[in-house]
Scaffold this active site. Structure first.
Site, PDB file in Angstrom:
ATOM      1  CG  HIS A 146      -2.005   0.936   1.384  1.00 27.90           C
ATOM      2  ND1 HIS A 146      -1.470   2.268   1.744  1.00 27.90           N
ATOM      3  CD2 HIS A 146      -3.146   0.690   1.228  1.00 27.90           C
ATOM      4  CE1 HIS A 146      -2.743   2.955   1.942  1.00 27.90           C
ATOM      5  NE2 HIS A 146      -3.783   2.191   1.575  1.00 27.90           N
ATOM      6  CG  ASP A 148       0.347  -2.494   6.331  1.00 29.09           C
ATOM      7  OD1 ASP A 148      -0.542  -2.779   7.101  1.00 29.09           O
ATOM      8  OD2 ASP A 148       0.358  -1.809   5.317  1.00 29.09           O
ATOM      9  CD  GLN A 174      -6.861  -4.529   3.832  1.00 30.03           C
ATOM     10  OE1 GLN A 174      -7.784  -5.425   4.001  1.00 30.03           O
ATOM     11  NE2 GLN A 174      -7.097  -3.352   3.573  1.00 30.03           N
ATOM     12  CE  LYS A 182      -7.534  -0.327   6.128  1.00 28.94           C
ATOM     13  NZ  LYS A 182      -8.059   0.001   4.709  1.00 28.94           N
ATOM     14  CB  CYS A 190      -3.847   3.289  -1.741  1.00 27.23           C
ATOM     15  SG  CYS A 190      -5.150   4.943  -1.267  1.00 27.23           S
TER      16      CYS A 190
HETATM   17  N1  PMP Z   1      -1.679  -0.785   4.585  1.00 22.55           N
HETATM   18  C1  PMP Z   1      -2.863  -1.504   4.030  1.00 22.55           C
HETATM   19  C2  PMP Z   1      -2.543  -2.865   3.602  1.00 22.55           C
HETATM   20  C3  PMP Z   1      -4.047  -0.945   3.756  1.00 22.55           C
HETATM   21  O1  PMP Z   1      -4.951  -1.749   3.376  1.00 22.55           O
HETATM   22  C4  PMP Z   1      -4.185   0.306   4.434  1.00 22.55           C
HETATM   23  C5  PMP Z   1      -5.869   0.861   4.035  1.00 22.55           C
HETATM   24  N2  PMP Z   1      -6.235   0.534   2.988  1.00 22.55           N
HETATM   25  C6  PMP Z   1      -3.221   1.113   4.964  1.00 22.55           C
HETATM   26  C7  PMP Z   1      -2.023   0.476   5.022  1.00 22.55           C
HETATM   27  C8  PMP Z   1      -3.546   2.452   5.291  1.00 22.55           C
HETATM   28  O2  PMP Z   1      -4.348   2.492   6.374  1.00 22.55           O
HETATM   29  P1  PMP Z   1      -5.121   3.624   7.158  1.00 22.55           P
HETATM   30  O3  PMP Z   1      -5.418   4.539   5.958  1.00 22.55           O
HETATM   31  O4  PMP Z   1      -6.038   3.147   8.156  1.00 22.55           O
HETATM   32  O5  PMP Z   1      -4.217   4.399   7.740  1.00 22.55           O
END
Ligand code: PMP
Length: 561
Positions: free
Chosen positions: A281, A358, A361, A384, A522
């Site tokens: 991401h 990270d 997910q 999430k 993203c």
């Molecule tokens: N890493 C991953 C794998 C994600 O899916 C996301 C959110 N789509 C993020 C980071 C960023 O998370 P947040 O916007 O809640 O900070």
């Protein structure tokens, strides 16, 4: 047994007494002493649930458990009449289901009222002989090897489970959108919140709101209890060694930035190398790029194959003595690939590099154990995992956190300040400068309670079943190409459809009340690697059903006509 002796749903004390006498083997003509029972009195302020993370909705049920009227969707053996194999109408009479929660009944005030323990024991005793239908685990997912994300094999037979009870906990799932009932398949972007979380946050503002750690008054104590209680829940959820390893942040993005701007600033030097994966991401790319530009570091990328799977041998080739950090996702948000996280961590450590995982997910889809994963940092977002937005977590190994400089200065994080010099607290305080998001941390605690009571192992199994079901059906839609076909996946089904832009598909699904994400999620580098700029991305959670998948697939078939 009936616990319902009056309209207020209060348990029959005499009946409990009889049971307690039997269970605890009372002497003839003597009663086991049951402590005084104080049902909720709506005319008085409720006893604080500070720190317990218990939904105050429980309070309104008088602390009672009415077997005929569950306040949650948890598996309830008293409701034999309602226990149906899920999706029976569609001819599927089986369901992966791993765990019955240790304690089938959860009572408010558990940590605060000594009598609760005894009452709990009595109630647990009542349900030791439930007449649950045992459903053979057949059909999808029969091969235990398929459950690569579980430490223990899934149960061979499973007690009945009704996803519709669980859905009742999520008010928004009854919402109408464009005249249709909402079908929420955008769980990778954010998850919906159960009543228990919503109520817990309201309760905080109604009865506990105060700044924390700072005052000698009652509300400060309640708020501090609630906030620190939530930290404890996160510790348990991740199986971290200490509460000091849990730092509250705004979310995954802020947690990664925190590591980059504190540890990265302090310990990385020109020429050092950072390895990330092609699946990342943007939140796990950009902070490292910024740091690399500032400090003259090199970023290397672990490639993936055409299914979106990490190429471990290529990873090993990229490791050198200059590798100081490996930062990667446990589950890809764009493709759903589950990465071989433990192996990646182990290899990095054997090369002397630190590792950030990270978990944005992964935490909502599979059990996570930071001790066995052994990463140096693990990050996730509350929203999430059925908790509020604006709150997230950085787990870090305690020793490492305490030798890392803070990234923000201010209140809360200091031991002592003079105009000449400031000394800092150890973690977690040193990384929580200023007033944090107290209420939402408490809400996150309630969300963790919620998923824990269902059982993360069960959630993983159920979603795995749904994912296989959906994958099978989507593959039959003419012109549909799945993007991301790793052998090990969680929750996500990215695809493109011949003749349609992804946003057109999203708009058509929206007309049917179906919410999916279409776009680059993203994660532009991984989509480009697989030859697309954007995909349509339905993503599943444990409250989704086969019927919802059927509607998605039917709508897509309709589009092709
Ligand atoms: N890493 C991953 C794998 C994600 O899916 C996301 C959110 N789509 C993020 C980071 C960023 O998370 P947040 O916007 O809640 O900070």
């Amino acid at each position: 047994m009936s616990t319902n002796t009056n309209s207020g749903n209060l348990p029959d004390i005499q009946e409990l007494q009889t049971l307690a006498n039997q269970l605890f083997k009372a002497q003839p003509n003597e009663d086991i002493v049951l402590p005084e029972y104080n049902p909720y009195d709506a005319t008085k302020p409720p006893v604080s649930v500070a720190g317990s993370g218990v939904s105050p909705s429980g309070i309104h049920h008088g602390n009672a458990v009415n077997l005929q009227d569950p306040q949650t969707g948890f598996n309830d053996p008293g409701l034999n009449a309602s226990i149906q194999p899920v999706e029976q109408d569609l001819g599927r009479s089986f369901l992966p289901f791993e765990l019955i929660p240790d304690s089938l009944f959860h009572l408010p005030f558990q940590q605060e009222q000594p009598f609760e323990k005894q009452l709990q024991q009595v109630l647990n005793g009542i349900v030791t002989t439930p007449n649950l239908p045992q459903i053979p685990l057949t059909g999808f997912g029969t091969d235990p090897a398929a459950y690569y994300f579980l430490k223990d094999k899934p149960a061979a037979t499973l007690p009945g489970f009704d996803v519709n009870f669980i859905r009742k906990d999520f008010p928004i799932l009854s919402e109408n959108v464009n005249g249709k009932q909402l079908v929420w398949l955008d769980n990778a972007a954010t998850t919906q919140k159960p009543r228990q979380v919503i109520d817990r946050i309201s309760y905080f503002y109604e009865h506990e709101n105060s700044n924390i750690h700072r005052a000698a008054h009652e509300l400060a104590a309640r708020a501090t209890d609630a906030y620190e209680g939530a930290r404890k829940k996160v510790q348990g959820f991740l199986n971290a060694g200490s509460v000091n390893e849990i730092i509250f942040t705004r979310g995954t993005t802020e947690s990664i930035n925190l590591v980059a701007k504190s540890w990265g600033e302090q310990y990385l030097h020109a020429g050092d190398e950072i390895i990330i994966s092609h699946l990342e991401h943007h939140a796990n790319i950009v902070p490292w790029q910024q740091l690399a530009a500032k400090k003259n570091l090199t970023i290397k990328v672990i490639p993936v194959d055409d299914d979106g799977q990490i190429l471990l041998d290529e990873y090993v080739k990229r490791i050198t003595p200059k590798t100081k950090l490996v930062s990667f996702t446990q589950v890809s948000n764009a493709l759903g690939t589950v990465t071989p996280a433990a192996q990646i961590v182990q290899i990095a450590h054997s090369a002397g590099a630190k590792v950030l995982v990270d978990g944005a997910q992964s935490v909502s889809h599979m059990p996570v154990d930071v001790k066995s994963l052994d990463a140096d940092w693990f990050v996730f977002s509350g929203h999430k995992v059925f908790g509020p937005t604006g709150i997230g977590v950085l787990y870090g190994k305690e020793e490492l956190l305490n030798v890392t400089q803070p990234w923000q200065g201010g209140g809360n994080m200091i031991k002592d300040v003079t105009f000449e010099h400031t000394t800092y607290h150890n973690a977690p305080g040193r990384f929580e400068a200023g007033t944090g998001n107290i209420a939402d941390a408490v809400g996150l605690g309630a969300a963790i309670d919620y998923v824990t009571r269902i059982g993360m192992g069960f959630i993983a199994q159920y979603e795995h079943f749904l994912l296989e079901y959906a994958t099978g059906l989507l593959k039959q839609v003419p012109g549909l190409r799945l993007i991301g076909t790793a052998a090990e996946k969680a929750s996500v089904l990215s695809f493109v459809l011949d003749g349609y832009k992804t946003e057109e598909v999203g708009a058509e699904l929206n007309k049917q009340g179906i919410a999916v994400r279409s776009g680059h999620h993203c994660a532009q580098p991984i989509l480009r690697r697989l030859g697309v700029e954007s995909t349509v991305r339905p993503s599943l959670a444990f409250y989704n059903t086969c019927a919802e998948v059927d509607l998605l697939v039917k709508t897509l078939h309709g589009l092709k006509k």
